[in-house]
Scaffold this motif. Structure first.
Motif, short mmCIF file in Angstrom:
data_model
loop_
_atom_site.label_atom_id
_atom_site.label_comp_id
_atom_site.label_asym_id
_atom_site.label_seq_id
_atom_site.Cartn_x
_atom_site.Cartn_y
_atom_site.Cartn_z
N ASN A 1 0.66 -1.23 -5.96
CA ASN A 1 -0.18 -1.48 -4.78
C ASN A 1 -0.24 -2.96 -4.40
N CYS A 2 -0.15 -3.84 -5.39
CA CYS A 2 -0.26 -5.27 -5.10
C CYS A 2 0.44 -6.07 -6.19
N PRO B 1 0.82 -1.21 0.00
CA PRO B 1 0.00 0.00 0.00
C PRO B 1 0.85 1.26 0.00
N ALA B 2 0.37 2.26 -0.72
CA ALA B 2 1.09 3.53 -0.81
C ALA B 2 1.18 4.18 0.57
#
Length: 342
Positions: A33-34, A8-9
């Motif tokens: 993000n993933c 996650p950012a």
């Protein structure tokens, strides 16, 4: 070097991203993000660094990691390195777990070990799993790793199983590699764990890392030609070629090697035919100027797996058997060329 960072950012990801850019002089880092089954921008990274705290909540991301670990080293960052979670990640094939409280130098050490084909374990987990203090006899206090019993007896097959386990292979992958049932692998591991006096894959890997017989087994396997190259390259892309098609010409830039699955390829200048189960194009990857040393033409319709230069170098570092196989192959071909009448 291209590193994919997933998580996650936020401040943590930005901090790790900045650290990774300092890992190598030419390091390029892409943050995402993933992790998914497809690489971002269809570009395969040299290494993946994941925020492991997200994996407990995203089973699809763990499945994506499991799919990629066969050809790409994956390092997982954890806030709390619990034994069962680390064992699950090792079983999925990751190349190391690093605690978020670790220093940047430890992270870099884990990356270097992963590129060399090893598996990095959190020091706190290894230390906590031991039944005696790190400074006690039989333990290296600097590394936090148990010394194996010099009188330990393991069968040749158990040595093979342990060697694969130490490189992060899952039971299913070990079974496939050794051509045995997965239940047989589990039986071997039960015996190995008992013999090593350990209770988890992480502890077994820590002991295996210190065993000369583990390294000797891999060396002997490669030197005696027992490496199943087809299995090592199973995840590489397969292509079909027509009879008469030129794979490459002498003097061309070398960017890949080939593994022949079906058919015959002729090396024109040398007058040599190469059949199924053969690797070709490897000399150009290491020759001055990275140029082809002969012309390769499909003598029949062929099916081949192609391995990019980057993937070949990565496998060279990740798979000790593959590295020795290539060295032996190149040496034998250079010797044969030297002995050929002018």
């Amino acid at each position: 070097m291209y590193i994919l960072l997933t998580g996650p950012a936020g401040l943590f990801r930005e901090g790790v991203e900045a650290l990774l850019r300092g890992f190598a002089q030419d390091a390029e880092v892409l943050a995402s993000n993933c992790l998914t089954t497809n690489w971002p921008n269809d570009r395969k990274p040299d290494c993946v660094v994941m925020d492991g705290d997200c994996l407990r909540r995203a089973s699809d991301e763990l499945e994506a990691a499991r799919r990629h670990t066969r050809t790409t080293p994956v390092i997982v960052l954890l806030s709390d390195a619990q034994r069962q979670h680390v064992d699950d990640l090792l079983a999925a094939g990751v190349s190391g777990c690093v605690e978020k409280s670790a220093s940047s130098e430890l992270l870099f050490s884990a990356l270097r070990l992963a590129f060399a084909g090893g598996v990095y374990l959190p020091r706190s987990l290894v230390a906590a799993s031991l039944h005696e203090p790190l400074a006690a006899a039989g333990v290296d206090a600097a590394q936090g790793l148990p010394y194996p019993n010099p009188h330990l007896h393991l069968t040749p097959r158990q040595i093979e199983v342990l060697a694969l386990l130490a490189r992060g292979r899952s039971n299913k992958m070990i079974a496939r590699h050794l051509d045995v049932a997965e239940a047989t692998v589990k039986t071997h591991l039960t015996t190995i764990f008992k013999a090593l006096n350990v209770s988890s894959r992480g502890e077994a890997s820590a002991v295996a890392a210190r065993m000369e017989r583990i390294r000797d087994a891999q060396v002997d396997k490669a030197i005696n030609g027992h490496v199943t190259v087809g299995r090592l390259l199973a995840n590489m892309q397969s292509h079909r070629f027509r009879s008469g098609e030129v794979l490459f010409r002498k003097g061309d830039a070398s960017g890949e090697l080939f593994y022949i699955e079906k058919g015959t390829v002729r090396l024109s200048e040398l007058g040599i035919d190469m059949g199924a189960g053969t690797v070709l194009g490897e000399i150009g990857l290491f020759s001055p100027g990275y140029r082809r040393t002969s012309t390769a033409v499909c003598k029949t319709d062929c099916e081949m797996r192609t391995v990019s230069a980057a993937d070949a170098i990565r496998l060279y570092y990740q798979e000790p058997e593959f590295a020795l196989y290539l060295i032996q192959l190149i040496a034998s071909r250079l010797q044969a060329d030297k002995s050929r009448p002018a």
